[in-house]
Design a protein around this motif. Sequence first.
Motif, short mmCIF file in Angstrom:
data_model
loop_
_atom_site.label_atom_id
_atom_site.label_comp_id
_atom_site.label_asym_id
_atom_site.label_seq_id
_atom_site.Cartn_x
_atom_site.Cartn_y
_atom_site.Cartn_z
N VAL A 5 10.52 11.03 -4.48
CA VAL A 5 11.30 10.00 -3.61
C VAL A 5 10.18 10.25 -2.63
CG1 VAL A 5 12.96 12.33 -2.84
CG2 VAL A 5 12.52 9.93 -2.31
N ASP A 6 10.24 9.06 -1.02
CA ASP A 6 9.19 9.16 -0.09
C ASP A 6 10.63 9.08 1.05
OD1 ASP A 6 7.06 8.70 0.97
OD2 ASP A 6 7.64 6.10 1.55
N SER A 7 10.47 10.71 1.11
CA SER A 7 11.64 10.73 2.17
C SER A 7 11.75 12.06 2.70
CB SER A 7 12.67 10.91 1.43
OG SER A 7 14.15 11.23 1.97
N THR A 27 6.67 13.15 2.03
CA THR A 27 6.70 12.91 3.38
C THR A 27 5.69 12.28 4.18
OG1 THR A 27 5.97 14.82 4.14
CG2 THR A 27 8.40 14.50 3.16
N ASN A 28 6.41 11.33 5.28
CA ASN A 28 4.65 11.17 6.48
C ASN A 28 5.78 11.54 7.77
OD1 ASN A 28 6.58 8.65 7.36
ND2 ASN A 28 5.58 7.78 5.86
N PRO A 29 4.64 11.48 8.19
CA PRO A 29 5.27 11.77 9.63
C PRO A 29 5.59 11.05 10.28
CG PRO A 29 2.51 11.63 9.79
CD PRO A 29 3.19 10.97 9.17
N VAL A 82 -1.49 18.39 0.28
CA VAL A 82 -1.85 18.05 1.51
C VAL A 82 -1.82 17.02 2.24
CG1 VAL A 82 -3.68 18.25 3.73
CG2 VAL A 82 -2.38 19.68 2.30
N LYS A 83 -1.51 15.35 2.41
CA LYS A 83 -2.11 14.06 2.83
C LYS A 83 -2.60 13.82 4.39
CE LYS A 83 1.50 10.02 2.40
NZ LYS A 83 2.75 10.01 2.87
N VAL A 84 -3.36 13.37 3.83
CA VAL A 84 -4.66 13.31 4.81
C VAL A 84 -5.15 11.61 4.59
CG1 VAL A 84 -5.87 15.12 4.71
CG2 VAL A 84 -7.05 13.05 3.47
N PRO A 128 -2.08 3.89 -2.58
CA PRO A 128 -2.23 3.05 -2.14
C PRO A 128 -0.74 2.09 -1.84
CG PRO A 128 -2.22 2.44 -5.15
CD PRO A 128 -2.18 3.99 -4.23
N PHE A 129 -1.00 1.37 -0.65
CA PHE A 129 0.57 1.39 0.04
C PHE A 129 0.87 -0.23 -0.29
CE2 PHE A 129 0.94 3.71 4.10
CZ PHE A 129 1.03 5.02 3.15
N VAL A 130 1.64 -0.61 -1.03
CA VAL A 130 1.44 -1.56 -1.84
C VAL A 130 2.51 -3.01 -1.06
CG1 VAL A 130 1.41 -1.31 -4.36
CG2 VAL A 130 3.89 -0.99 -3.42
N GLY A 131 3.83 -2.31 -0.74
CA GLY A 131 4.74 -3.16 0.41
C GLY A 131 3.94 -2.89 1.50
N ARG A 132 2.90 -3.00 2.11
CA ARG A 132 2.41 -3.21 3.50
C ARG A 132 1.45 -4.09 3.12
NH1 ARG A 132 2.34 1.90 7.54
NH2 ARG A 132 4.14 3.09 6.84
N LEU A 133 0.66 -4.23 1.61
CA LEU A 133 -0.23 -4.80 1.40
C LEU A 133 0.10 -6.28 0.76
CD1 LEU A 133 -2.29 -2.68 -0.46
CD2 LEU A 133 -3.43 -5.26 0.76
N VAL A 162 1.40 4.98 -6.59
CA VAL A 162 2.15 3.81 -6.74
C VAL A 162 2.64 4.26 -4.49
CG1 VAL A 162 3.02 2.25 -5.74
CG2 VAL A 162 0.94 2.72 -7.78
N ALA A 163 2.89 3.62 -3.46
CA ALA A 163 3.76 4.11 -2.29
C ALA A 163 3.70 2.74 -1.80
CB ALA A 163 2.53 5.21 -1.21
N SER A 164 4.44 3.39 -0.14
CA SER A 164 4.82 2.20 0.10
C SER A 164 5.81 0.98 -0.36
CB SER A 164 4.20 0.86 0.74
OG SER A 164 4.18 -0.24 2.11
N VAL A 165 6.97 0.92 -1.40
CA VAL A 165 7.57 0.61 -2.33
C VAL A 165 8.66 -0.25 -1.47
CG1 VAL A 165 9.44 0.72 -4.57
CG2 VAL A 165 6.46 1.13 -4.12
N ARG A 166 8.77 -0.88 -2.50
CA ARG A 166 10.76 -1.57 -1.31
C ARG A 166 11.28 -2.26 -2.28
NH1 ARG A 166 6.99 -3.98 3.45
NH2 ARG A 166 6.22 -1.68 4.03
N ASN A 167 10.51 -2.31 -3.94
CA ASN A 167 11.84 -2.97 -4.55
C ASN A 167 11.66 -2.98 -5.69
OD1 ASN A 167 10.14 -4.76 -5.57
ND2 ASN A 167 9.90 -5.72 -3.48
O1 G3P Z 1 4.58 7.24 2.61
C1 G3P Z 1 3.92 6.55 2.84
C2 G3P Z 1 4.56 4.88 2.03
O2 G3P Z 1 5.49 4.93 1.80
C3 G3P Z 1 5.06 4.39 3.62
O3 G3P Z 1 6.01 3.21 3.22
O4 G3P Z 1 7.42 1.09 3.56
O5 G3P Z 1 6.48 2.75 5.38
O6 G3P Z 1 5.39 0.91 4.14
P1 G3P Z 1 6.61 1.85 4.88
#
Ligand code: G3P
Length: 217
Positions: A5-7, A27-29, A82-84, A128-133, A162-167
Motif C-alpha cells: 500500500v502506498d500510504s 511512503t514518500n515525503p 531506503v528510498k532514494v 517506475p511511476f506509471v500514473g505520472r507518465l 510499479v508506483a503512481s498507480v491510479r486505478n
Molecule cells: O509513492 C510514490 C508514488 O506512488 C506516487 O504516486 O499518485 O503521487 O503519482 P502519485
Amino acid sequence: MKLFVDSGSVKDIEALASIGILDGVTTNPSLLAKEGGDYRQILKRICDIVKGPVSGEVVATDYAGMVREGRDIAAIDEHMVVKVPLTRDGVTACKTLSGEGIRVNVTLIFSAPQAWLAAKAGASYVSPFVGRLDDIGNSGMQVVREIVDLFDNADYSTEVLVASVRNPTHVIEAARLGAHVVTVPAPVIDSLFKHPLTDIGLEKFLKDWEKAQGAKV
Ligand code: G3P
C-alpha cells in the motif's frame, strides 16, 4: 505479484493488514507530511503492523546527506527499505547503501535506462511511476514492460515495483507484465473489491434466503 500500500496512514495500513493480503508499504515525503507527527515513529509503527518491506524516503539531495539519512532510516527497523531518487547522487548513494546491506528502492523512475542504472547500483527495487507518465501522454505500462524485459534478459535480481498507480487497470496490467510488486493507494485497493454485480448478487441471495426462512414458519 506482491501488493504494497502506498500510504503513510497508520489507520489505513492497519485496516488493510487485517485482511491478510498486504505484503509491504511504500511512503514518500508527501504522504508522511500529510500525516504530521514524528516520521520515525510513524515508520516504526508501520513496520510493527506489516512485518514486510516498508519504504521510507530520504529528503537530502546530495550524496552525503542521502547516505546519512539512509542509514538513519534503515536503523528504524529491520523491515525498512531506503528510498532514494534517481539522480546521480541518488544512484551513488544507492551503491554505497546497498554495499552496506541496506535495501534500496530507487524512486522517480520514468524510463528503462534509469531503471538499468539503479539495478547496476544494487537497488533492491526500482519504482517506475506509471500514473505520472500517463498524465503527460506517455504510456507508463510500456515503460514497465521495457524494465521487466530488461531485468529478465540481464538476470538482475532488482524487483520492479510499479508506483503512481491510479486505478484497477494499472494493478492488473502490472501483474500481466510480470512486475514483482505493485504499490497501490488505499482508495484504489478499496476499488479492487468492488463490482456492482457482486452487490446485486449478494442482495438477491440474502432476500431469497430470508423469504425461504419466512416460508418455514
Ligand atoms: O509513492 C510514490 C508514488 O506512488 C506516487 O504516486 O499518485 O503521487 O503519482 P502519485
